[in-house]
Design a protein around this motif. Structure first.
Motif, PDB file in Angstrom:
ATOM      1  N   ALA A 180       0.827  -1.215   0.000  1.00  0.00           N
ATOM      2  CA  ALA A 180       0.000   0.000   0.000  1.00  0.00           C
ATOM      3  C   ALA A 180       0.859   1.263   0.000  1.00  0.00           C
ATOM      4  N   ALA A 181       2.062   1.164   0.561  1.00  0.00           N
ATOM      5  CA  ALA A 181       2.968   2.316   0.615  1.00  0.00           C
ATOM      6  C   ALA A 181       3.789   2.472  -0.667  1.00  0.00           C
ATOM      7  N   GLY A 182       3.650   1.537  -1.606  1.00  0.00           N
ATOM      8  CA  GLY A 182       4.323   1.678  -2.891  1.00  0.00           C
ATOM      9  C   GLY A 182       5.401   0.668  -3.191  1.00  0.00           C
ATOM     10  N   ALA A 183       5.602  -0.312  -2.329  1.00  0.00           N
ATOM     11  CA  ALA A 183       6.613  -1.339  -2.584  1.00  0.00           C
ATOM     12  C   ALA A 183       6.009  -2.471  -3.419  1.00  0.00           C
ATOM     13  N   GLY A 184       6.891  -3.280  -4.023  1.00  0.00           N
ATOM     14  CA  GLY A 184       6.445  -4.495  -4.681  1.00  0.00           C
ATOM     15  C   GLY A 184       5.854  -4.322  -6.061  1.00  0.00           C
ATOM     16  N   ASN A 185       6.225  -3.248  -6.772  1.00  0.00           N
ATOM     17  CA  ASN A 185       5.741  -3.045  -8.144  1.00  0.00           C
ATOM     18  C   ASN A 185       6.838  -3.392  -9.140  1.00  0.00           C
ATOM     19  N   ILE A 186       6.528  -4.260 -10.082  1.00  0.00           N
ATOM     20  CA  ILE A 186       7.467  -4.622 -11.139  1.00  0.00           C
ATOM     21  C   ILE A 186       6.715  -4.601 -12.465  1.00  0.00           C
ATOM     22  N   GLY A 187       6.948  -3.567 -13.268  1.00  0.00           N
ATOM     23  CA  GLY A 187       6.275  -3.454 -14.562  1.00  0.00           C
ATOM     24  C   GLY A 187       4.771  -3.436 -14.413  1.00  0.00           C
ATOM     25  N   ASN A 188       4.090  -4.371 -15.082  1.00  0.00           N
ATOM     26  CA  ASN A 188       2.637  -4.442 -15.050  1.00  0.00           C
ATOM     27  C   ASN A 188       2.102  -5.262 -13.873  1.00  0.00           C
ATOM     28  N   TYR A 189       2.965  -5.588 -12.930  1.00  0.00           N
ATOM     29  CA  TYR A 189       2.579  -6.400 -11.774  1.00  0.00           C
ATOM     30  C   TYR A 189       2.765  -5.609 -10.481  1.00  0.00           C
ATOM     31  N   ASP A 190       1.885  -5.845  -9.534  1.00  0.00           N
ATOM     32  CA  ASP A 190       2.061  -5.265  -8.209  1.00  0.00           C
ATOM     33  C   ASP A 190       1.957  -6.369  -7.164  1.00  0.00           C
ATOM     34  N   GLN A 191       2.116  -6.002  -5.901  1.00  0.00           N
ATOM     35  CA  GLN A 191       2.102  -6.944  -4.783  1.00  0.00           C
ATOM     36  C   GLN A 191       3.137  -8.058  -4.976  1.00  0.00           C
TER      37      GLN A 191
END
Length: 363
Positions: free
Chosen positions: A153-164
Motif C-alpha cells: 500500500a505504501a508503494g513497494a512491490g511493483n514490477i512493470g505491469n505487476y504489483d504486490q
C-alpha cells in the motif's frame, strides 16, 4: 484546498527524484499551506501567463518548464522571466514546475506523444538505473501477510505491469530482550526462537521513506530487523524517451505528413533510408542525446527536437530523424497535466492557458 495537496498528487505522479541533475522542478514560489481554488496550467511561464492567471483569478500556475532555471543574480525586471517572477511575487501567485521528472515517468510527456502518434504499449527507450532498492525485513509468520499488504500500500512491490510482488523464505530468528526492552513476544533475559519469514520487496528510492514508515508502524516487533540493498537493474518504467511499433508499416513520406498534421510547425528531417517505417522512437523536448539508443533498438524513425545541423549527419542512412520543434512536441503536456489534476480533484477549477508561449514563428 491547500497548495500542498496539489504538490502531493503531482509528485506522486512524477517524483522530484526523477528529474535530471540540471533541472529545477519543484515549488519555485509560494507557501504550501496557502489556500487556493483555481490553478492555471501552462507549458512555460511568461509575463503574459501571469497576467492571465490574475485575470482568471488563479492563485497558482503549474508549468512544465521551470521559470527559474539557472541561478538568479538579481531580480530587476530586465527580461520577461524576471518580470513574470516579480509580478507573481507581488500578486502572491504560486509557481510550480514539473519538467524532466514528468519526461521520465511512463505516463508522462512521452506517453502523450506516443498516443498522438498512434502507438500502443510503448516502452521506455533509455531506462534509468540506480533508483531501485531491495528491502528485506524479518517478520513472524503470523504477521507476514499484514505487513506485506502495508508495504504494498505504501508503494513497494511493483514490477512493470505487476504489483504486490514479494519473495518469502522461511527460517528461524533468535533474540534476547534486555531489561530495557518491551518485547511483544519472548521473555526479558531469555533467548527466544521464533518462526519467521524473510520478506523481500523492491522499492523505488523515491518511495523508500514512506515504505519504511509503513514497515515500522505495522511490524509487531519493538526493534525491526531489516536490510536495504542497492539494485543495479534498470527500472523499465522510468527513463528517457520511448519507442514502439505502428500497427502497420507506413511509407516514410506519409508518416512525416501525419507528424506535420498532428504537431504543426515545421518538420526538419533527414533522407529516408527505407520506403516504409514501423518502429518509432521519440523524446519530448531536446532528445538528440538518445539518437544512438534509437538506432540500437532498431527504430526506423526518431522524433524529437533541437537537433543541430551537424547532428543530422548522424542519421548516417540508418534512421530517419524528424525534428518537429521543442514547443510542438511538448504542446500537449498542458492538457496532460490538466487532465491528471481534474481526475484527482474533480470539483476543483483547473484552467488551461489560452496563450501560446511558443517563441518561434514560421513563414
Amino acid at each position: 484546498m491547500q497548495i500542498a495537496e496539489i504538490i502531493r498528487v503531482l509528485e506522486d505522479w512524477a517524483p522530484l527524484a526523477y528529474q535530471e541533475s540540471y533541472d529545477n522542478s519543484k515549488l519555485l514560489f509560494g507557501q504550501k499551506e496557502s489556500e487556493l481554488d483555481q490553478v492555471l496550467v501552462s507549458l512555460d511561464i511568461t509575463e503574459a501567463i501571469v497576467d492571465e492567471a490574475l485575470q482568471k483569478g488563479a492563485q497558482m500556475i503549474v508549468s512544465h518548464h521551470p521559470l527559474i532555471f539557472g541561478g538568479l543574480k538579481s531580480l530587476t525586471g530586465k527580461n520577461d522571466a524576471e518580470r513574470a517572477l516579480i509580478k507573481a511575487i507581488q500578486n502572491n501567485i504560486a509557481i510550480y514546475a514539473l519538467h524532466t521528472n514528468l519526461d521520465n515517468v511512463s505516463s508522462g510527456v512521452n506517453a502523450e506523444i506516443g498516443r498522438r502518434l498512434g502507438i500502443a504499449n510503448p516502452k521506455i527507450l533509455a531506462p534509468r538505473t540506480g533508483i531501485l532498492k531491495k528491502l528485506v525485513v524479518f517478520v513472524p509468520n503470523s504477521s507476514v501477510q499484514s505487513l506485506s499488504e502495508a508495504l504494498w500500500a505504501a508503494g513497494a512491490g511493483n514490477i512493470g505491469n505487476y504489483d504486490q510482488c514479494s519473495f518469502r523464505s522461511e527460517g528461524k530468528g533468535t533474540f534476547r530482550a534486555s531489561a530495557k526492552a518491551n518485547p511483544s513476544i519472548g521473555e526479558i533475559g531469555s533467548l527466544h526462537q521464533e518462526e519467521e519469514f524473510r520478506l523481500e520487496v523492491l522499492v523505488e528510492e523515491a518511495k523508500l521513506s514512506g515504505v519504511l514508515k509503513a514497515m515500522q508502524l505495522n511490524h509487531p516487533y519493538e526493534e525491526v530487523a531489516y536490510e536495504i540493498y542497492a539494485i543495479e537493474n534498470a527500472h523499465q518504467e522510468i527513463g528517457s524517451g520511448m519507442y514502439g511499433d505502428l500497427a502497420e508499416a507506413i511509407s516514410s513520406e506519409q508518416f512525416l505528413k501525419q507528424i506535420k498534421q498532428t504537431f504543426g510547425g515545421v518538420v526538419r528531417y533527414t533522407q529516408a533510408h527505407k520506403d516504409e517505417i514501423k518502429r518509432i522512437a521519440w523524446c519530448g523536448g531536446s532528445g538528440s542525446f538518445l539518437l544512438s539508443r534509437a538506432k540500437a533498438i532498431g527504430a526506423d524513425l526518431f522524433l524529437s527536437s533541437d537537433f543541430k545541423y551537424h547532428q543530422f549527419f548522424e542519421a548516417d542512412n540508418q534512421i530517419l530523424i524528424a525534428d518537429i520543434g521543442h514547443y510542438e512536441n511538448e504542446q500537449y503536456t498542458i492538457g496532460l497535466i490538466a487532465e491528471y489534476l481534474r481526475k484527482k480533484f474533480p470539483n476543483f477549477a483547473v484552467l488551461l492557458t489560452e496563450n501560446s508561449t511558443n517563441p518561434i514563428n514560421y513563414l
